[in-house]
Design an enzyme around this catalytic site. Structure first.
Site, PDB file in Angstrom:
ATOM      1  N   ASN A 125     -90.336  -8.895  45.452  1.00 57.19           N
ATOM      2  CA  ASN A 125     -90.072  -8.640  44.030  1.00 57.19           C
ATOM      3  C   ASN A 125     -91.231  -7.925  43.313  1.00 57.19           C
ATOM      4  O   ASN A 125     -91.065  -7.442  42.182  1.00 57.19           O
ATOM      5  CB  ASN A 125     -89.708  -9.937  43.290  1.00 57.19           C
ATOM      6  N   ASP A 127     -79.416 -15.428  41.855  1.00 60.64           N
ATOM      7  CA  ASP A 127     -79.323 -13.970  41.789  1.00 60.64           C
ATOM      8  C   ASP A 127     -78.318 -13.547  40.722  1.00 60.64           C
ATOM      9  O   ASP A 127     -77.326 -14.238  40.475  1.00 60.64           O
ATOM     10  CB  ASP A 127     -78.903 -13.431  43.166  1.00 60.64           C
TER      11      ASP A 127
END
Ligand code: IPE
Ligand code: IPE
Ligand code: MG
Length: 246
Positions: free
Chosen positions: A72, A24
């Site tokens: 996502n 991330d």
């Protein structure tokens, strides 16, 4: 500590069996430099290659990386396309993995993926199937809740076919019907960027994982940071509900 000192410190101690990464911070890494988010993803892809290589060299048998979640798809189309292309590129470069003796496995669903991409994935998995080093598991178009739904459906089907009795359903049967069948549970989970959440990653498999949240963005997580993380893991006291001395 220097990188080589860290390496000497960790190399003969117990390595994780299954290390997992929520990679991330690619977007924020780019933003901080005034660059487009995709440049962060490009850097992130290079970091993934570096870390996979280093984990393999350390003799870690399994490494998972969360590269695209079922959530996502909410991102702008252009970014989604870029992330799809990045995975395709990694698959088309399977020779690199073969050279490192790394075996590729992909977990997730094929929903909304193009045929091109599915073909590239299948080919890459086939090309690396005889590799005997680390297994690299890419969680791509992956969601932990979706995995559980699929698992429940598979078991329900077996019950309906009378292959499994309800009373026989146990941890082993569940594990055999997850995407990660035959892969040991995660013992060390790392999420970069300072966020301390799971974001729907490997929900069952991390039940007893040690968690580690370094405050750096994924493109800055290099081999030295991996060694630091493993040093931390080797100093954790894992009790599994029992007592230390057992
Ligand atoms: C991780 O970086 C990569 C993927 C989710 C594919 P992000 O894109 O989430 O980066 P941030 O969190 O916005 O910085
Ligand atoms: C998790 O990161 C998914 C991947 C790393 C592929 P996100 O950046 O998408 O997670 P949230 O939105 O911060 O929870
Ligand atoms: Mg993020």
């Amino acid at each position: 500590m220097r990188k080589d000192e860290l390496y000497n410190l960790i190399k003969n101690k117990k390595m994780p069996t299954h290390i997992a990464f929520i990679l991330d911070g690619n977007g924020r890494w780019a933003k901080k430099r005034g660059l487009p988010r995709n440049v962060g993803h490009q850097k992130g892809a290079a970091t993934l290659q570096e870390i996979a290589k280093s984990c393999n060299k350390l003799g870690i048998p399994y490494m998972s990386a969360y590269v695209f979640s079922t959530e996502n798809w909410k991102r702008p189309q252009e970014e989604v396309n870029y992330l799809m292309e990045a995975v395709k590129k990694l698959c088309l470069d399977a020779e690199k993995l073969v050279k490192e003796n790394i075996k590729l496995k992909i977990i997730g669903t094929h929903d909304n993926l193009t045929n091109d991409l599915i073909e590239a994935i299948d080919l890459a998995v086939a090309k690396t199937s005889n590799c005997s080093g680390m297994t690299l598991i890419l969680a791509f178009n992956y969601g932990g809740k979706q995995e559980m739904i699929d698992c429940v459906k598979k078991i329900a089907q077996k019950v309906e076919n009378k292959q499994v009795a309800i009373d026989d359903i146990d941890e082993k049967i569940i594990e055999d019907n997850l995407y990660t069948k035959n892969i040991p549970p995660v013992d060390f989970l790392i999420r970069t960027s300072g966020e301390a959440r799971i974001s729907n990653f490997l929900l069952w498999q991390i039940a007893y994982a040690e968690l580690y949240f370094p405050k750096i963005y994924w493109p800055d997580f290099h081999t030295k940071e991996l060694y630091e993380a493993i040093n931390e893991f080797q100093n954790r006291h894992r009790r599994f509900g029992g007592l230390e001395e057992q």
